[in-house]
Design an enzyme around this catalytic site. Sequence first.
Site, PDB file in Angstrom:
ATOM      1  N   LYS A 112       0.812  -1.211   0.000  1.00  0.00           N
ATOM      2  CA  LYS A 112       0.000   0.000   0.000  1.00  0.00           C
ATOM      3  C   LYS A 112       0.847   1.263   0.000  1.00  0.00           C
ATOM      4  O   LYS A 112       0.344   2.354   0.242  1.00  0.00           O
ATOM      5  CB  LYS A 112      -0.961  -0.013   1.186  1.00  0.00           C
ATOM      6  CG  LYS A 112      -2.042  -1.076   1.046  1.00  0.00           C
ATOM      7  CD  LYS A 112      -3.144  -0.913   2.065  1.00  0.00           C
ATOM      8  CE  LYS A 112      -4.252  -1.939   1.817  1.00  0.00           C
ATOM      9  NZ  LYS A 112      -5.373  -1.803   2.763  1.00  0.00           N
ATOM     10  N   SER A 113       2.120   1.104  -0.291  1.00  0.00           N
ATOM     11  CA  SER A 113       3.015   2.253  -0.414  1.00  0.00           C
ATOM     12  C   SER A 113       3.029   2.721  -1.859  1.00  0.00           C
ATOM     13  O   SER A 113       3.437   1.979  -2.758  1.00  0.00           O
ATOM     14  CB  SER A 113       4.430   1.873   0.037  1.00  0.00           C
ATOM     15  OG  SER A 113       5.353   2.896  -0.313  1.00  0.00           O
TER      16      SER A 113
END
Length: 302
Positions: free
Chosen positions: A101-102
């Site tokens: 989720k970066s």
Amino acid sequence: MSYADREDWKDVQPIPQDDGPNPLVPIAYGNDYREAMDYFRAVMRTEEKSKRVLELTADIIDMNPAHYTVWQYRQDTLFAINADLRAELEYINEIASEQAKSYQIWHHRQVVVDKLGDGSGELAFINAIIDEDSKNYHAWSYRQWVVTRFDYWDKELLYTDDLLVFDVRNNSAWNHRHFVLFNRPGKASATDIQNEITFAKNKIALAPNNQSGWTYLHAMLEASEEPFSQIEPFLRELQEKGVTSPHLWSMYIDVYENEAKSGRKPINPAAVEYCGELATRWDPIREKYWHYRRTQLEQLAH
């Protein structure tokens, strides 16, 4: 081992972060992170691009995967020393599951893959991430780039078919289906649109309270060469089965509004009535919205 104790870093004078004499809210960095960043500032100042810089950036990324500047410098270093970009993809593969989720990792992968000019392994990589989190925004955004960049359109509708069988409420799959239909080479034909209307109707019948299917259906009706009223038999069928979804009544309103505007005739009074019912009974959480819609529709009553 501390960077200060490493022989291969003895030639570098670390540069501490300068927050000024009286920082208002100093950040309590961990010692390892603080030291690594001190050395990173030093190599940035000298514009060093080397294998050890890649190792340093990997160390920092492990502690702070959202550090955009470090990712950018890593990219510059990779290209400057002609590093093995396939090895870089392996590095990303290793850390992807914990950093899925970066945004930075997805952007970095896109830059590397674009430089390689080869997306042959990307859909499999993305599939693995989506299998873990079917609504990962970054994975879907990257998928759209990969499909467009490398012309991988052929199996994408089938892919969303499978996902929607597993979870008909997967709004990300619905969104991707719409993207593929209207962005792939060649204009979506009238037959394509009608097939998608049928597809959406079948999914809505399974989950009439799921907004995603209705939103997709509305988009297909707007794209269709046929009038909105083509959907009325389906709406009546749901109604006869006892479906009371607010999306059903909302679609009736859209049909009647479309008829009034396209035919330049007074709107069906049922549309105004449904707005009232939605505001007070079927969708009271959006009461003000439905009162607003009713006001707008009343202007079409004459």
